[in-house]
Scaffold this motif. Structure first.
Motif, PDB file in Angstrom:
ATOM      1  N   VAL A  73      32.312  42.381  33.533  1.00 49.83           N
ATOM      2  CA  VAL A  73      32.564  40.943  33.503  1.00 49.83           C
ATOM      3  C   VAL A  73      32.763  40.484  32.068  1.00 49.83           C
ATOM      4  O   VAL A  73      32.092  40.947  31.142  1.00 49.83           O
ATOM      5  N   LEU A  74      33.741  39.599  31.887  1.00 45.99           N
ATOM      6  CA  LEU A  74      34.056  39.020  30.587  1.00 45.99           C
ATOM      7  C   LEU A  74      33.875  37.509  30.689  1.00 45.99           C
ATOM      8  O   LEU A  74      34.495  36.864  31.536  1.00 45.99           O
ATOM      9  N   LEU A  75      33.024  36.961  29.837  1.00 47.60           N
ATOM     10  CA  LEU A  75      32.717  35.535  29.865  1.00 47.60           C
ATOM     11  C   LEU A  75      33.319  34.859  28.641  1.00 47.60           C
ATOM     12  O   LEU A  75      33.011  35.229  27.502  1.00 47.60           O
ATOM     13  N   HIS A  76      34.176  33.886  28.869  1.00 48.59           N
ATOM     14  CA  HIS A  76      34.756  33.059  27.815  1.00 48.59           C
ATOM     15  C   HIS A  76      34.200  31.644  27.985  1.00 48.59           C
ATOM     16  O   HIS A  76      34.678  30.882  28.826  1.00 48.59           O
ATOM     17  N   PHE A  77      33.188  31.320  27.184  1.00 48.14           N
ATOM     18  CA  PHE A  77      32.482  30.065  27.384  1.00 48.14           C
ATOM     19  C   PHE A  77      33.284  28.864  26.903  1.00 48.14           C
ATOM     20  O   PHE A  77      33.192  27.789  27.497  1.00 48.14           O
ATOM     21  N   ARG A  78      34.037  29.015  25.836  1.00 46.95           N
ATOM     22  CA  ARG A  78      34.827  27.876  25.345  1.00 46.95           C
ATOM     23  C   ARG A  78      35.912  27.478  26.341  1.00 46.95           C
ATOM     24  O   ARG A  78      36.206  26.293  26.508  1.00 46.95           O
ATOM     25  N   GLU A  79      36.502  28.465  27.004  1.00 45.77           N
ATOM     26  CA  GLU A  79      37.532  28.184  28.004  1.00 45.77           C
ATOM     27  C   GLU A  79      36.927  27.957  29.388  1.00 45.77           C
ATOM     28  O   GLU A  79      37.650  27.652  30.328  1.00 45.77           O
ATOM     29  N   HIS A  80      35.607  28.179  29.517  1.00 45.55           N
ATOM     30  CA  HIS A  80      34.908  28.020  30.799  1.00 45.55           C
ATOM     31  C   HIS A  80      35.526  28.908  31.876  1.00 45.55           C
ATOM     32  O   HIS A  80      35.787  28.480  32.996  1.00 45.55           O
ATOM     33  N   VAL A  81      35.739  30.165  31.509  1.00 40.97           N
ATOM     34  CA  VAL A  81      36.365  31.118  32.422  1.00 40.97           C
ATOM     35  C   VAL A  81      35.556  32.407  32.454  1.00 40.97           C
ATOM     36  O   VAL A  81      35.050  32.863  31.419  1.00 40.97           O
ATOM     37  N   MET A  82      35.437  32.981  33.652  1.00 44.34           N
ATOM     38  CA  MET A  82      34.826  34.296  33.821  1.00 44.34           C
ATOM     39  C   MET A  82      35.830  35.230  34.481  1.00 44.34           C
ATOM     40  O   MET A  82      36.483  34.864  35.452  1.00 44.34           O
ATOM     41  N   TYR A  83      35.966  36.446  33.923  1.00 42.67           N
ATOM     42  CA  TYR A  83      36.850  37.455  34.489  1.00 42.67           C
ATOM     43  C   TYR A  83      36.006  38.600  35.043  1.00 42.67           C
ATOM     44  O   TYR A  83      35.165  39.153  34.336  1.00 42.67           O
ATOM     45  N   GLU A  84      36.233  38.950  36.295  1.00 39.02           N
ATOM     46  CA  GLU A  84      35.664  40.165  36.873  1.00 39.02           C
ATOM     47  C   GLU A  84      36.764  41.209  36.846  1.00 39.02           C
ATOM     48  O   GLU A  84      37.795  41.056  37.503  1.00 39.02           O
ATOM     49  N   ILE A  85      36.548  42.283  36.104  1.00 36.46           N
ATOM     50  CA  ILE A  85      37.615  43.230  35.769  1.00 36.46           C
ATOM     51  C   ILE A  85      37.386  44.559  36.466  1.00 36.46           C
ATOM     52  O   ILE A  85      36.278  45.100  36.471  1.00 36.46           O
ATOM     53  N   ASN A  86      38.453  45.086  37.066  1.00 41.23           N
ATOM     54  CA  ASN A  86      38.446  46.420  37.648  1.00 41.23           C
ATOM     55  C   ASN A  86      39.545  47.227  36.972  1.00 41.23           C
ATOM     56  O   ASN A  86      40.714  47.159  37.366  1.00 41.23           O
ATOM     57  N   ASP A  87      39.171  47.954  35.921  1.00 45.24           N
ATOM     58  CA  ASP A  87      40.165  48.709  35.152  1.00 45.24           C
ATOM     59  C   ASP A  87      40.816  49.806  35.986  1.00 45.24           C
ATOM     60  O   ASP A  87      41.998  50.129  35.806  1.00 45.24           O
ATOM     61  N   LYS A  88      40.046  50.402  36.898  1.00 44.22           N
ATOM     62  CA  LYS A  88      40.571  51.509  37.697  1.00 44.22           C
ATOM     63  C   LYS A  88      41.715  51.042  38.586  1.00 44.22           C
ATOM     64  O   LYS A  88      42.776  51.680  38.661  1.00 44.22           O
ATOM     65  N   ASP A  89      41.520  49.933  39.290  1.00 39.54           N
ATOM     66  CA  ASP A  89      42.542  49.412  40.201  1.00 39.54           C
ATOM     67  C   ASP A  89      43.487  48.416  39.533  1.00 39.54           C
ATOM     68  O   ASP A  89      44.427  47.924  40.181  1.00 39.54           O
ATOM     69  N   LYS A  90      43.230  48.093  38.263  1.00 38.11           N
ATOM     70  CA  LYS A  90      44.038  47.115  37.527  1.00 38.11           C
ATOM     71  C   LYS A  90      44.058  45.769  38.261  1.00 38.11           C
ATOM     72  O   LYS A  90      45.101  45.141  38.425  1.00 38.11           O
ATOM     73  N   THR A  91      42.879  45.355  38.711  1.00 38.93           N
ATOM     74  CA  THR A  91      42.751  44.064  39.376  1.00 38.93           C
ATOM     75  C   THR A  91      41.766  43.198  38.617  1.00 38.93           C
ATOM     76  O   THR A  91      40.932  43.695  37.850  1.00 38.93           O
ATOM     77  N   CYS A  92      41.874  41.901  38.853  1.00 37.57           N
ATOM     78  CA  CYS A  92      41.054  40.957  38.105  1.00 37.57           C
ATOM     79  C   CYS A  92      40.799  39.725  38.950  1.00 37.57           C
ATOM     80  O   CYS A  92      41.702  39.243  39.641  1.00 37.57           O
TER      81      CYS A  92
END
Length: 213
Positions: A73-92
């Motif tokens: 998980v990648l948290l960008h607090f200034r943009e108020h966005v959270m990314y759940e990342i799956n590098d294997k399947d290239k999905t987000c």
């Protein structure tokens, strides 16, 4: 002789100074583990922390309700966005983030509980000098205990209570000042342009894992 005495008194005075609230380095990389009193949640995570850009990335493996999960998980607090990342399947998955950024720091109004040596003080290199502080939770719903190193203000552990999990301990280890690969704090290309897929967002650190199977 007088100079030696003066220097000795100066050094002794410096060592006797009471610890003060501090702020951890703005860029950190390392590992952490989280365990809960009710034993429903345990995980280990590699983390990257950027207080300047208010970004955090966690690479986790753990168990919740006796089921294993992995999480990136990648948290960008200034943009108020959270990314759940799956590098294997290239999905987000991209979702709104309303949680406020909490820097790794001891608040100025925190109370010092004591200074301790982790390990041993019998010989050089056998122990680590740390300070433990008590402070109010951001929502004033209770207190938490935070332990940091005396030199450098590097996080060691945080103890706090939640209604869902009871007492929760976060322990930090293998901390390194700086970022080995700052690009990992940016969303991968397959995340760009993704629509928001989750309406409900985490409101605190542990709620990131309440959706785990």
């Amino acid at each position: 002789m007088r100079l030696l005495v003066a220097l000795t008194c100066f050094v002794a005075g410096c060592l006797a100074q009471e610890p003060h609230p501090c702020t951890s380095p703005p860029l950190l990389t390392g590992g952490l583990s989280v365990s809960t009193q009710n034993e429903k949640l345990f995980f280990y995570a590699g983390y990257m922390y950027d207080a300047i850009g208010q970004r955090i990335r966690l690479y986790e493996m753990g168990t919740m309700d006796n089921q294993t999960f992995t999480y990136d998980v990648l948290l960008h607090f200034r943009e108020h966005v959270m990314y759940e990342i799956n590098d294997k399947d290239k999905t987000c998955k991209k979702s709104p983030l309303k949680a406020d950024f909490m820097p790794l720091a001891i608040p100025k109004d925190a109370s010092l509980l004591g200074q301790f040596v982790l390990g041993s003080s019998s010989g050089p290199g056998e122990g680590l000098l740390v300070n433990t502080w008590a402070a109010d939770m951001p929502d004033k719903a209770g207190k938490y205990l935070s332990t940091v190193t005396e030199f450098g203000c590097i996080p060691v552990s945080v103890l706090y209570h939640t209604d869902k999990f009871g007492w929760t301990v976060t322990s930090y280890f293998n901390n390194v000042i700086g970022l080995s690969d700052p690009s990992l704090l940016n969303p991968p290309s397959f995340c760009l342009g993704e629509d928001t897929m989750i309406e409900e967002e985490p409101v605190d650190f542990l709620s990131l894992f309440q959706r785990k199977p």
